[in-house]
Design a protein around this motif. Sequence first.
Motif, mmCIF file in Angstrom:
data_model
loop_
_atom_site.group_PDB
_atom_site.id
_atom_site.type_symbol
_atom_site.label_atom_id
_atom_site.label_comp_id
_atom_site.label_asym_id
_atom_site.label_seq_id
_atom_site.Cartn_x
_atom_site.Cartn_y
_atom_site.Cartn_z
ATOM 1 N N ASN A 1 -47.249 -8.049 13.938
ATOM 2 C CA ASN A 1 -46.435 -7.947 14.627
ATOM 3 C C ASN A 1 -45.060 -8.020 14.319
ATOM 4 O O ASN A 1 -44.166 -7.282 14.603
ATOM 5 N N VAL A 2 -44.739 -9.264 13.823
ATOM 6 C CA VAL A 2 -43.215 -9.641 13.242
ATOM 7 C C VAL A 2 -42.699 -8.682 12.282
ATOM 8 O O VAL A 2 -41.530 -8.314 12.467
ATOM 9 N N MET A 3 -43.536 -8.242 11.421
ATOM 10 C CA MET A 3 -43.200 -7.337 10.341
ATOM 11 C C MET A 3 -42.458 -6.228 11.010
ATOM 12 O O MET A 3 -41.461 -5.422 10.443
ATOM 13 N N LYS A 4 -42.863 -5.743 12.038
ATOM 14 C CA LYS A 4 -42.473 -4.344 12.553
ATOM 15 C C LYS A 4 -41.008 -4.530 13.098
ATOM 16 O O LYS A 4 -40.144 -3.379 13.304
ATOM 17 N N TYR A 5 -40.462 -5.633 13.209
ATOM 18 C CA TYR A 5 -39.232 -5.916 13.933
ATOM 19 C C TYR A 5 -37.882 -6.042 12.911
ATOM 20 O O TYR A 5 -38.013 -6.100 11.615
ATOM 21 N N SER A 6 -36.852 -5.801 13.714
ATOM 22 C CA SER A 6 -35.498 -5.784 12.599
ATOM 23 C C SER A 6 -35.300 -7.090 12.451
ATOM 24 O O SER A 6 -35.654 -8.221 12.895
ATOM 25 N N ARG A 7 -34.722 -7.210 11.117
ATOM 26 C CA ARG A 7 -34.156 -8.536 10.498
ATOM 27 C C ARG A 7 -32.885 -8.813 10.993
ATOM 28 O O ARG A 7 -32.349 -9.896 10.423
ATOM 29 N N LEU A 8 -32.301 -8.056 11.880
ATOM 30 C CA LEU A 8 -30.930 -8.210 12.370
ATOM 31 C C LEU A 8 -31.075 -8.712 13.762
ATOM 32 O O LEU A 8 -31.784 -8.234 14.760
ATOM 33 N N HIS A 9 -30.027 -9.852 14.299
ATOM 34 C CA HIS A 9 -29.830 -10.273 15.655
ATOM 35 C C HIS A 9 -28.642 -10.471 16.022
ATOM 36 O O HIS A 9 -27.818 -10.976 15.113
ATOM 37 N N LYS A 10 -28.203 -10.230 17.345
ATOM 38 C CA LYS A 10 -26.921 -10.181 17.658
ATOM 39 C C LYS A 10 -26.325 -11.761 17.704
ATOM 40 O O LYS A 10 -25.065 -12.012 17.835
ATOM 41 N N ARG A 11 -27.240 -12.391 18.093
ATOM 42 C CA ARG A 11 -26.830 -13.999 18.084
ATOM 43 C C ARG A 11 -26.680 -14.937 16.511
ATOM 44 O O ARG A 11 -26.549 -16.094 16.687
ATOM 45 N N CYS A 12 -26.671 -14.057 15.432
ATOM 46 C CA CYS A 12 -26.735 -14.526 14.319
ATOM 47 C C CYS A 12 -25.285 -15.340 14.111
ATOM 48 O O CYS A 12 -24.403 -15.002 14.544
ATOM 49 N N GLY A 13 -25.491 -16.408 13.099
ATOM 50 C CA GLY A 13 -24.345 -17.212 12.934
ATOM 51 C C GLY A 13 -23.296 -16.184 11.865
ATOM 52 O O GLY A 13 -22.061 -16.647 11.890
ATOM 53 N N THR A 14 -23.768 -15.350 11.085
ATOM 54 C CA THR A 14 -23.165 -14.570 10.289
ATOM 55 C C THR A 14 -22.321 -13.564 10.923
ATOM 56 O O THR A 14 -21.124 -13.428 10.878
ATOM 57 N N SER A 15 -22.598 -13.014 12.537
ATOM 58 C CA SER A 15 -21.869 -12.605 13.168
ATOM 59 C C SER A 15 -20.898 -13.351 13.637
ATOM 60 O O SER A 15 -19.650 -12.866 13.985
ATOM 61 N N PHE A 16 -21.105 -14.500 14.201
ATOM 62 C CA PHE A 16 -20.395 -15.428 14.463
ATOM 63 C C PHE A 16 -19.178 -15.663 13.519
ATOM 64 O O PHE A 16 -17.714 -15.686 14.077
ATOM 65 N N LEU A 17 -19.298 -15.801 12.254
ATOM 66 C CA LEU A 17 -18.152 -16.010 11.221
ATOM 67 C C LEU A 17 -17.273 -14.750 11.169
ATOM 68 O O LEU A 17 -16.092 -14.973 11.021
ATOM 69 N N LEU A 18 -17.960 -13.655 11.225
ATOM 70 C CA LEU A 18 -17.155 -12.327 11.139
ATOM 71 C C LEU A 18 -16.129 -12.075 12.327
ATOM 72 O O LEU A 18 -14.961 -12.005 12.410
ATOM 73 N N ILE A 19 -16.879 -12.567 13.528
ATOM 74 C CA ILE A 19 -16.075 -12.494 14.764
ATOM 75 C C ILE A 19 -14.654 -13.682 14.901
ATOM 76 O O ILE A 19 -13.505 -13.222 15.253
ATOM 77 N N VAL A 20 -15.213 -14.772 13.994
ATOM 78 C CA VAL A 20 -14.063 -15.577 14.228
ATOM 79 C C VAL A 20 -12.865 -15.239 12.968
ATOM 80 O O VAL A 20 -11.593 -15.233 13.489
ATOM 81 N N MET A 21 -13.256 -14.315 12.190
ATOM 82 C CA MET A 21 -12.368 -13.545 11.279
ATOM 83 C C MET A 21 -11.230 -12.742 12.154
ATOM 84 O O MET A 21 -10.070 -12.691 12.230
#
Length: 315
Positions: free
Chosen positions: A197-217
């Motif tokens: 089941n897990v394999m079917k889903y996206s590896r992207l998520h809106k609460r990710c720390g990567t997104s946080f760092l980009l938003i900081v920029m």
Amino acid sequence: MKKAYVGGQAVIEGVMMKHNDDYAIAVRKPDHTIEVKIDKYEAFAEKHTFAKWPIIRGIVNFVESMVIGMKTLTYSASFYEEEESSDDSSAVLNWIDKVSGGKSEDVIMGFTVCLSILMAIGIFMVLPYFLTDFLRNFIQSHFIVTVLEGIVRICIFLGYILLISRMEDIQRVFMYHGAEHKTINCMEHGEELTPENVMKYSRLHKRCGTSFLLIVMVVSIIFFMFIRIEHMWMRLLVRLLLVPVIAGVSYEFIRLAGRSNSGLVCALSKPGMLLQKFTTREPDEEMIEVAIKAVEGVFDWESYVNAVKAGELED
């Protein structure tokens, strides 16, 4: 039943998952068995109400995430370190332990977190400032110079991500990062946590720390537009003092993004989601199994999935 906000982090050959004050680290050991360690971290906000205020909670959460992140990385790395350490290293650790009254681990952790934050500020905030400040001699527009500085800052950040993504060990961490996101996405969509089941889903998520760092920029560009101080060093000082506030504001956006499915929020989240294509990789089933074990250490996902199916969740 309230919605559960489970967050996590990829570590060396494993995944950390956190829910409320509990967090679990699941690591695939060299013998291929999975070791799970469950621990508790009492949040600063539990004892100090002001730490729950908007903006301030973002600053506190960022520091606490750094502390937990360092602890979990150190724990996961311990399974893959050389068995013997040098005599010099042991002597230093013994000295720190003696001076700190048996709290050498806390001292080293605190020093590491402080050093990491200072290095990040130096590379992503101070360096772009000095690289573009000379432009003020040729460009009169404060707005244009600030935007150019922001572009340089984002380019340095992207270059850093692309550079480390070429390292073999980091690529495996990025695969576990993908496993973490896929597992959380699967659970939040109300499906049972099985590797299939897990394999079917996206590896992207809106609460990710990567997104946080980009938003900081991006948020830093907006904030720095309002700093109109002629003296170079005073202008730099004010910017550095604003860094915690910028982190707090960025956290509020990530928090909103994780709770909202509005078109505007999804559109604003898109750049951070695209960046995650570089900081995550498609995991294999063994990595998924590790991520599921980490979730099970802190959260009853079966009850949650049943509540999702029954429509019993609330914000």
